[in-house]
Design a protein around this motif. Sequence first.
Motif, mmCIF file in Angstrom:
data_model
loop_
_atom_site.group_PDB
_atom_site.id
_atom_site.type_symbol
_atom_site.label_atom_id
_atom_site.label_comp_id
_atom_site.label_asym_id
_atom_site.label_seq_id
_atom_site.Cartn_x
_atom_site.Cartn_y
_atom_site.Cartn_z
ATOM 1 N N UNK A 22 59.568 50.693 34.095
ATOM 2 C CA UNK A 22 59.998 51.632 35.141
ATOM 3 C C UNK A 22 59.176 51.531 36.405
ATOM 4 N N UNK A 23 59.351 50.563 37.250
ATOM 5 C CA UNK A 23 60.312 49.462 37.079
ATOM 6 C C UNK A 23 59.728 48.382 36.167
ATOM 7 N N UNK A 24 60.628 47.637 35.552
ATOM 8 C CA UNK A 24 60.203 46.568 34.656
ATOM 9 C C UNK A 24 59.628 45.435 35.497
ATOM 10 N N UNK A 25 58.338 45.228 35.360
ATOM 11 C CA UNK A 25 57.676 44.226 36.183
ATOM 12 C C UNK A 25 56.354 43.807 35.549
ATOM 13 N N UNK A 26 55.835 42.709 36.063
ATOM 14 C CA UNK A 26 54.504 42.252 35.707
ATOM 15 C C UNK A 26 53.629 42.432 36.938
ATOM 16 N N UNK A 27 52.428 42.886 36.744
ATOM 17 C CA UNK A 27 51.483 43.045 37.834
ATOM 18 C C UNK A 27 50.320 42.097 37.571
ATOM 19 N N UNK A 28 50.160 41.088 38.442
ATOM 20 C CA UNK A 28 49.097 40.097 38.312
ATOM 21 C C UNK A 28 47.999 40.442 39.302
ATOM 22 N N UNK A 29 46.810 40.729 38.808
ATOM 23 C CA UNK A 29 45.682 41.071 39.662
ATOM 24 C C UNK A 29 44.509 40.171 39.313
ATOM 25 N N UNK A 30 43.899 39.595 40.334
ATOM 26 C CA UNK A 30 42.705 38.771 40.143
ATOM 27 C C UNK A 30 41.503 39.543 40.655
ATOM 28 N N UNK A 31 40.450 39.587 39.829
ATOM 29 C CA UNK A 31 39.228 40.317 40.159
ATOM 30 C C UNK A 31 38.051 39.356 40.332
ATOM 31 N N UNK A 32 37.198 39.672 41.279
ATOM 32 C CA UNK A 32 35.962 38.933 41.490
ATOM 33 C C UNK A 32 35.006 39.274 40.351
ATOM 34 N N UNK A 33 34.482 38.249 39.673
ATOM 35 C CA UNK A 33 33.587 38.497 38.543
ATOM 36 C C UNK A 33 32.228 39.041 38.979
ATOM 37 N N UNK A 34 31.824 38.757 40.200
ATOM 38 C CA UNK A 34 30.508 39.184 40.659
ATOM 39 C C UNK A 34 30.436 40.679 40.930
ATOM 40 N N UNK A 35 31.523 41.237 41.520
ATOM 41 C CA UNK A 35 31.446 42.653 41.907
ATOM 42 C C UNK A 35 32.628 43.502 41.435
ATOM 43 N N UNK A 36 33.604 42.897 40.767
ATOM 44 C CA UNK A 36 34.722 43.654 40.215
ATOM 45 C C UNK A 36 35.806 44.054 41.199
ATOM 46 N N UNK A 37 35.714 43.593 42.433
ATOM 47 C CA UNK A 37 36.733 43.954 43.413
ATOM 48 C C UNK A 37 37.998 43.116 43.207
ATOM 49 N N UNK A 38 39.107 43.680 43.606
ATOM 50 C CA UNK A 38 40.397 42.995 43.508
ATOM 51 C C UNK A 38 40.500 41.955 44.622
ATOM 52 N N UNK A 39 40.784 40.718 44.243
ATOM 53 C CA UNK A 39 40.941 39.637 45.213
ATOM 54 C C UNK A 39 42.390 39.458 45.640
ATOM 55 N N UNK A 40 43.305 39.649 44.702
ATOM 56 C CA UNK A 40 44.724 39.498 45.019
ATOM 57 C C UNK A 40 45.548 40.261 43.998
ATOM 58 N N UNK A 41 46.762 40.613 44.406
ATOM 59 C CA UNK A 41 47.688 41.328 43.525
ATOM 60 C C UNK A 41 49.088 40.835 43.815
ATOM 61 N N UNK A 42 49.847 40.613 42.762
ATOM 62 C CA UNK A 42 51.214 40.116 42.907
ATOM 63 C C UNK A 42 52.109 40.832 41.894
ATOM 64 N N UNK A 43 53.306 41.203 42.325
ATOM 65 C CA UNK A 43 54.287 41.847 41.455
ATOM 66 C C UNK A 43 55.379 40.831 41.130
ATOM 67 N N UNK A 44 55.697 40.720 39.841
ATOM 68 C CA UNK A 44 56.773 39.837 39.388
ATOM 69 C C UNK A 44 57.832 40.720 38.737
ATOM 70 N N UNK A 45 58.983 40.921 39.400
ATOM 71 C CA UNK A 45 60.039 41.746 38.812
ATOM 72 C C UNK A 45 60.642 41.065 37.577
ATOM 73 N N UNK A 46 60.917 41.851 36.554
ATOM 74 C CA UNK A 46 61.599 41.361 35.358
ATOM 75 C C UNK A 46 63.044 41.844 35.437
#
Length: 90
Positions: A22-46
Motif C-alpha cells: 500500500x502502495x506495493x513497492x520496493x524501497x532501495x536505500x543505500x547507507x554510508x557505512x562510516x556514518x549511517x547517512x542515506x546516500x540514495x533512495x529509489x522506489x520500484x513500483x510492483x
Amino acid sequence: DESGWTWRLTSVGLLLIKFQAEPNQLLLTTYDLANGTSLSEQVVPMKDVVGDFYSVPVVLGWRANLVYFILDSRIYALDATTGELMLDYQ
C-alpha cells in the motif's frame, strides 16, 4: 502493515531493500557505512501485485547485483544497482 526487508553490503555502502504494501513497492536505500547517512533512495513500483502482499516476500538469493525473490507465487529478479526488474516469471 508489515513489511519485509533484505540487505547486502556493496562497494558503495549498505543496501537495504524494503518490501512495502500500500502502495506495493520496493524501497532501495543505500547507507554510508562510516556514518549511517542515506546516500540514495529509489522506489520500484510492483505494478503486477494487486492488493496487500499476501505474505512477506521470500528472498531466494543474490547473484552479483541481482536479488531473486518470490512474491505472490511469482519469481522476480531485481537489479539492485539500477532498480530494474529483470525477470518476472509465473
